[in-house]
Scaffold this active site. Structure first.
Site, PDB file in Angstrom:
ATOM      1  CB  CYS A 298      -7.440   0.373   2.413  1.00  0.00           C
ATOM      2  SG  CYS A 298      -7.131  -0.756   3.779  1.00  0.00           S
TER       3      CYS A 298
ATOM      4  CB  CYS B 190      -0.813   0.061   1.291  1.00  0.00           C
ATOM      5  SG  CYS B 190      -1.850   1.283   1.512  1.00  0.00           S
TER       6      CYS B 190
ATOM      7  CB  CYS C  46      -2.045   4.463   7.125  1.00  0.00           C
ATOM      8  SG  CYS C  46      -3.335   3.314   7.788  1.00  0.00           S
TER       9      CYS C  46
ATOM     10  CB  CYS D 109      -8.691 -10.624  19.620  1.00  0.00           C
ATOM     11  SG  CYS D 109      -9.519  -9.957  20.893  1.00  0.00           S
TER      12      CYS D 109
ATOM     13  CG  ASP E 154     -14.332 -15.202  20.764  1.00  0.00           C
ATOM     14  OD1 ASP E 154     -13.084 -14.772  21.127  1.00  0.00           O
ATOM     15  OD2 ASP E 154     -14.782 -15.154  19.849  1.00  0.00           O
TER      16      ASP E 154
ATOM     17  CD  GLN F 206     -14.841 -13.110  15.544  1.00  0.00           C
ATOM     18  OE1 GLN F 206     -13.637 -12.627  15.490  1.00  0.00           O
ATOM     19  NE2 GLN F 206     -15.295 -13.592  16.548  1.00  0.00           N
TER      20      GLN F 206
ATOM     21  CD  GLU G 163     -22.604 -11.343  23.772  1.00  0.00           C
ATOM     22  OE1 GLU G 163     -22.179 -10.004  24.326  1.00  0.00           O
ATOM     23  OE2 GLU G 163     -21.483 -11.971  23.589  1.00  0.00           O
TER      24      GLU G 163
ATOM     25  CB  CYS H  13      -0.571  -2.153   7.839  1.00  0.00           C
ATOM     26  SG  CYS H  13      -2.001  -2.431   7.057  1.00  0.00           S
TER      27      CYS H  13
END
Length: 410
Positions: A145, A62, A68, A368, A342, A246, A294, A71
């Site tokens: 992007c 990119c 930016c 995550c 999760d 997700q 949840e 990344c």
């Protein structure tokens, strides 16, 4: 200007130089083994040029890379990039004294992100939408992007018009765009609830002009021209406004495959904790009855509606429950053959304590955040579980984040 040799790649994707005083100097966008020319600014370094490049270095995908802040790792070749993500998991587990075999990183393709959050501000009288620069509040205007699906980037004109319509003079907006089967679903954060009613008509006009499926603010759908649905394992789910999803459909499919493979076929009753809109529950219902817990009411309602529409699968009981305050406990766990959890980035500390004392034969942990996952796995191992498999999933392309799926047995 100073020349340095990079010792290793740090956990945030920066090159690391170990200095004579034992402290680490971080050099963004540098790779292990490279000789680089930098400007030193106090305890930080700015990369001027790479004098001797690493064989792992490739051309970034990119034109905005390096400016930016989205990344950090586009300049790393695929094989060492996957190894970096795997090492994040290995190191986090090792910090808790855990040394299981960690599988190879499951990678996702470029342009696979179906959900992104942009910042919107007023630059004088002009609306401006983009991503933050690295370590800055300044925004980068995006021409391309390679992370996002093209339809997400195509939403920028709508987001810019929306920012011009509602952005405050000071501060800004968070604009979340999700690509659904019905089209673009846009959710706005940073707008006062008292302003929603007066903006209803302008919202309707803007949604029609840019063909948005849905436009929401403050968790309320202001305009819904088409249903904001996604396909989870063949079941259509209508997303709650601004609800969690997700980020990549491809990563979700990989995680779904890993989770369902880890749950034994003989399991008749499975609990899916922090179930969201049913990423795993809807898949698990192919073979078992599912208790889905949840804390977000909108997600529970979405999963319940989807579960009622499905055929040929076992029953899903979707319930609202704050598992941090009211975890699933001993008597309840006696009825469960397998657990999937999760949690958010903070992990599931309290729930893990109860699980560690349970007799549930199989637990599948998804996270995550490798650090909080390692903490929770340590609790489970101390309670008698053994770690069977650990698999990194590269849901967050070219960032220093990684998703993990771990299966444990008793």
């Amino acid at each position: 200007m100073t020349e340095l040799v990079i010792d290793r790649l740090g956990h945030r994707g920066d090159g690391v130089v170990l200095q004579p005083d034992g402290k680490s100097l971080f050099v963004p966008y540098a790779l292990a083994g490279e000789t680089v020319d930098v400007d030193l600014q106090g305890g930080t370094a700015r990369l001027n040029r790479v004098v001797v490049p690493s064989p792992d270095r490739i051309e970034a995908a990119c034109r905005h890379f390096g400016t930016c802040g989205g990344c950090m790792l586009q300049h790393v070749a695929p094989a060492p990039y996957g190894d970096f993500k795997r090492r994040l998991v290995i190191d986090a587990l090792a910090d808790r004294g855990l040394t299981p075999e960690v599988g190879e990183t499951r990678l996702v393709p470029a342009q696979s992100r179906r959900r992104a959050t942009f910042a919107g501000i007023m630059a004088g009288r002009h609306p401006f939408v983009g991503f933050n620069e690295r370590a800055s509040h300044r925004l980068v205007s995006l021409d391309e992007c390679p992370v996002m699906k093209p339809d997400i980037l195509a939403a920028l004109p709508a987001l810019t018009a929306l920012t011009g319509l509602i952005a405050p003079r000071k501060g800004g907006l968070d604009l979340t765009v999700t690509l659904t089967t019905g089209g673009l679903d846009v959710s706005v954060a940073g707008i006062a609830a008292r302003d929603v009613d007066r903006l209803r008509l302008p919202f309707i006009e803007l949604a029609a002009r840019f063909d948005l499926a849905r436009l929401s603010a403050g968790g309320e759908a202001i305009v819904e021209r088409r249903a904001a649905t996604i396909n989870i394992d063949g079941i259509m789910v209508t997303l709650p406004p601004g609800g969690f999803l997700q980020a990549s459909e491809e990563a979700e499919a990989i995680m779904g495959e890993l989770v369902t493979a880890a749950v034994p076929a003989k399991a008749k009753r499975v609990a899916d904790l922090y179930s969201g809109v049913g990423t795993f529950a809807l898949r698990l219902a192919r073979h078992a009855e599912v208790l889905a817990l949840e804390g977000e009411a909108g997600a529970v309602a979405a999963l319940d509606r989807a579960a009622r529409s499905m055929t040929g699968r076992h029953r899903i009981s979707a319930e609202r429950r704050d598992l941090a305050r009211r975890p699933l406990i001993d008597k309840e766990l006696e009825k469960i053959d397998a657990i999937v959890f999760d949690p958010p980035r903070a992990g599931a500390a309290e729930q893990s304590q109860w699980l560690s004392r349970s007799k549930v034969p199989t637990i599948v942990a998804v996270s995550c955040n490798p650090a909080t996952l390692a903490r929770d796995l340590r609790t489970l191992v101390d309670g008698g579980y053994r770690i069977d498999t650990v698999t990194p999933v590269d849901q967050f392309l070219w960032s220093s984040h990684v998703e993990v799926v771990a299966a444990l047995r008793r």
